[in-house]
Design a protein around this motif. Structure first.
Motif, PDB file in Angstrom:
ATOM      1  N   SER A  84       0.742  -1.142  -0.033  1.00  0.00           N
ATOM      2  CA  SER A  84      -0.118  -0.133   0.018  1.00  0.00           C
ATOM      3  C   SER A  84       0.756   1.250   0.050  1.00  0.00           C
ATOM      4  O   SER A  84       2.022   1.349   0.523  1.00  0.00           O
ATOM      5  CB  SER A  84      -0.953   0.164   1.129  1.00  0.00           C
ATOM      6  OG  SER A  84      -0.219  -0.040   2.503  1.00  0.00           O
ATOM      7  N   CYS A  86       0.745   5.516   0.417  1.00  0.00           N
ATOM      8  CA  CYS A  86      -0.374   6.782   1.051  1.00  0.00           C
ATOM      9  C   CYS A  86       0.526   7.849   1.088  1.00  0.00           C
ATOM     10  O   CYS A  86       1.835   7.862   1.069  1.00  0.00           O
ATOM     11  CB  CYS A  86      -0.723   6.284   2.447  1.00  0.00           C
ATOM     12  SG  CYS A  86       0.564   5.499   3.682  1.00  0.00           S
ATOM     13  N   CYS A  91       1.667   7.650   7.444  1.00  0.00           N
ATOM     14  CA  CYS A  91       0.669   6.847   7.193  1.00  0.00           C
ATOM     15  C   CYS A  91       0.896   5.445   7.279  1.00  0.00           C
ATOM     16  O   CYS A  91      -0.028   4.391   6.900  1.00  0.00           O
ATOM     17  CB  CYS A  91      -0.222   7.453   6.066  1.00  0.00           C
ATOM     18  SG  CYS A  91       0.951   7.593   4.693  1.00  0.00           S
ATOM     19  N   ASN A  92       2.083   4.855   6.940  1.00  0.00           N
ATOM     20  CA  ASN A  92       2.503   3.594   6.750  1.00  0.00           C
ATOM     21  C   ASN A  92       2.671   2.865   7.940  1.00  0.00           C
ATOM     22  O   ASN A  92       3.588   2.055   8.126  1.00  0.00           O
ATOM     23  CB  ASN A  92       3.709   3.347   5.905  1.00  0.00           C
ATOM     24  CG  ASN A  92       4.882   4.033   6.255  1.00  0.00           C
ATOM     25  OD1 ASN A  92       4.918   4.935   7.227  1.00  0.00           O
ATOM     26  ND2 ASN A  92       6.244   3.772   5.825  1.00  0.00           N
ATOM     27  N   MET A  96      -3.741   1.852   5.865  1.00  0.00           N
ATOM     28  CA  MET A  96      -3.676   2.971   5.131  1.00  0.00           C
ATOM     29  C   MET A  96      -4.568   4.114   5.388  1.00  0.00           C
ATOM     30  O   MET A  96      -5.832   4.070   5.704  1.00  0.00           O
ATOM     31  CB  MET A  96      -4.192   2.626   3.490  1.00  0.00           C
ATOM     32  CG  MET A  96      -3.746   3.614   2.407  1.00  0.00           C
ATOM     33  SD  MET A  96      -3.920   3.008   0.884  1.00  0.00           S
ATOM     34  CE  MET A  96      -4.364   4.610  -0.151  1.00  0.00           C
ATOM     35  N   SER A  97      -3.999   5.203   5.525  1.00  0.00           N
ATOM     36  CA  SER A  97      -4.685   6.706   6.152  1.00  0.00           C
ATOM     37  C   SER A  97      -5.441   7.206   4.775  1.00  0.00           C
ATOM     38  O   SER A  97      -4.799   7.329   3.802  1.00  0.00           O
ATOM     39  CB  SER A  97      -3.653   7.391   6.609  1.00  0.00           C
ATOM     40  OG  SER A  97      -4.268   8.651   6.908  1.00  0.00           O
ATOM     41  N   SER A 100      -4.908  13.240   3.833  1.00  0.00           N
ATOM     42  CA  SER A 100      -3.759  13.571   3.111  1.00  0.00           C
ATOM     43  C   SER A 100      -3.754  15.431   3.551  1.00  0.00           C
ATOM     44  O   SER A 100      -4.541  15.748   3.980  1.00  0.00           O
ATOM     45  CB  SER A 100      -3.284  13.421   1.820  1.00  0.00           C
ATOM     46  OG  SER A 100      -4.374  14.404   1.016  1.00  0.00           O
TER      47      SER A 100
END
Length: 118
Positions: A84, A86, A91-92, A96-97, A100
């Motif tokens: 993923s 992001c 965010c990792n 997943m966020s 942004s």
């Protein structure tokens, strides 16, 4: 006149986070307790690569390189993986966020704009 100043302010605040670099976790671990943080470049995203055996690789990557074939080339020793990418600070972490910098900037500037009108 007041409306045009408000509109300019909305767009200015919405763009605040677009050019800034993000920070990502940067490590390989199994337990999900990564604490090393790396500073990325302005066009980077945070990457999480999940190996079939359970290890997770976290690092910065160019956002344009967030595709399966490029990641497979960067991690040739990993036979089976998911990943993923992001684009917000740290965010990792494993999930997943969705938020942004630009989305948060737009929401804050819209709230500010509505307060100025009223």
């Amino acid at each position: 006149m007041k409306t045009s100043v408000g509109v300019c302010l909305v767009f200015s605040l919405a763009l605040v986070g677009l050019g800034s670099a993000i920070k990502c976790y940067s490590c390989k671990d199994y337990s999900g307790t990564c604490s090393k943080i790396g500073n990325c470049y302005y066009d980077d995203a945070c990457l999480s690569v999940y190996e079939r055996g359970g290890d997770i690789h976290r690092q910065c990557i160019k956002y344009s390189e967030c595709d399966h074939s490029t990641i497979a080339q960067k991690f040739p020793k990993i036979a089976s993986f998911t990943f993923s990418c992001c684009a917000s600070d740290l965010c990792n972490t494993g999930t997943m966020s969705l938020a942004s910098h630009s989305v948060v900037g737009i929401l804050v500037s819209l709230a500010f704009f509505w307060c100025c009108i009223l």
